[in-house]
Design an enzyme around this catalytic site. Structure first.
Site, short mmCIF file in Angstrom:
data_model
loop_
_atom_site.label_atom_id
_atom_site.label_comp_id
_atom_site.label_asym_id
_atom_site.label_seq_id
_atom_site.Cartn_x
_atom_site.Cartn_y
_atom_site.Cartn_z
N ASP A 58 6.09 -10.80 -7.22
CA ASP A 58 5.17 -9.78 -7.70
C ASP A 58 3.76 -10.28 -7.41
OD1 ASP A 58 3.54 -8.02 -9.04
OD2 ASP A 58 4.57 -8.18 -10.96
N SER A 137 -6.15 -1.87 7.31
CA SER A 137 -6.12 -0.46 7.65
C SER A 137 -7.42 -0.09 8.34
CB SER A 137 -5.95 0.38 6.38
OG SER A 137 -6.18 1.75 6.64
N TYR A 150 -9.02 3.21 -1.88
CA TYR A 150 -8.18 2.55 -0.88
C TYR A 150 -9.05 1.90 0.19
CZ TYR A 150 -4.60 2.02 2.75
OH TYR A 150 -3.75 1.52 3.71
N LYS A 154 -9.38 -2.10 1.22
CA LYS A 154 -9.08 -2.62 2.56
C LYS A 154 -10.32 -3.25 3.19
CE LYS A 154 -4.70 -1.73 2.86
NZ LYS A 154 -3.71 -2.82 2.96
#
Length: 282
Positions: A58, A137, A150, A154
């Site tokens: 995890d 990304s 997001y 990134k």
């Protein structure tokens, strides 16, 4: 080609699973990091066991990362490569997200890689070799509406990767990022929308149109997510110093590559202007 010991995080599906399976087919010893192996990911663990090895991991828990790394070293004797793939996406208007939701986005996408690399780096430094690969990304280079959290996560991962690249070079350790375009994986199915539905509703029309545009373009451009796994395999097996890598369907590749080159060149010039070029590796 020598056999390498590789840890891939977030390997239950998507880029992570494709990468783990591709590396295993190439004869490498692969440990697929999955959380909740006995629960939500029990089926994925059962499917992966046999062709490779599954380890409970995890990335939001430092103790879990430490245990996973210790288990791999005890089993395989070493770790050569870490692929930090675990991640998720919280799409929506920034106003609708609470700080706690933003924290969860960064906890996986950014701090997850920090924890895993922190666990493995003493081992890699002792061996004076190793490769850290972060799955980034294009959103880390280009921010669009409704992807702010997001994209920010990134972009942070981009910065961490470059800092590791500079700082770890004297120890023989490489750090690179694979900036992937949008491919058809299950990341969208697992997306976490803002809990504040009232504020989300204010942007409903624009957010819906944006989402539809993304889905339509993805259907047109297609793209095989296996291209990302192939790029990771190529980085791992190459004898050359690994570069930052952009992976995108044909229609997006050239502009994305140009943006990546411009960013790297600008960083070199700024570093020189600041007088710290001697501390930066290329």
């Amino acid at each position: 080609m020598s056999e390498l010991v590789v840890l891939v995080t977030g390997a239950s599906s998507g880029f992570g699973r494709l990468t783990a399976e591709a590396l295993a087919r190439r004869g490498h010893t692969v440990f697929a990091g999955l959380r909740d192996v006995a629960g939500r990911n029990a089926q994925a663990a059962a499917e992966l066991n046999g062709s490779l090895r599954v380890v409970e991991l995890d990335v939001t828990d430092q103790d879990s990362a430490d245990r996973a790394v210790s288990e791999i070293i005890a089993t395989a004797g070493r770790i050569d490569v870490v692929v930090n793939n675990a991640g998720g996406i919280f799409p929506g208007p920034l106003e609708a997200f609470t700080a706690e939701e933003a924290q969860r986005q960064f906890d996986v996408n950014v701090l997850g890689a920090l924890r895993v690399n922190r666990a493995v780096l003493p081992h890699l430094r002792d061996r004076r070799r190793g490769l850290l690969i972060q799955i980034g990304s294009l959103a880390g280079l280009v921010t669009t509406p409704f992807t702010g959290l997001y994209a920010a996560s990134k972009a942070a991962l981009e910065s961490l990767t470059v800092a590791w690249r500079h700082e770890l070079a004297p120890f023989g350790i490489e750090s690179v990022i694979v900036d992937a375009a949008s491919y058809p994986t299950n990341i969208g199915l697992n997306a976490a929308l803002p809990a504040d539905t009232e504020r989300l509703g204010v942007y409903a029309e624009a957010f819906g149109a944006f989402t539809n545009a993304i889905v339509e373009r993805a259907a047109e451009s297609g793209g095989d997510p296996g291209e990302v796994a192939d790029a990771v395999v190529k980085l791992i097996e190459s004898d050359d110093r690994p570069p930052r890598t952009v992976v995108a369907p044909a229609g997006q590749y050239e502009p994305a590559q140009a943006l990546s080159r411009a960013s790297a060149e600008a960083a070199e010039r700024v570093g020189a202007a600041m007088g710290v070029a001697a501390f930066m590796t290329h």
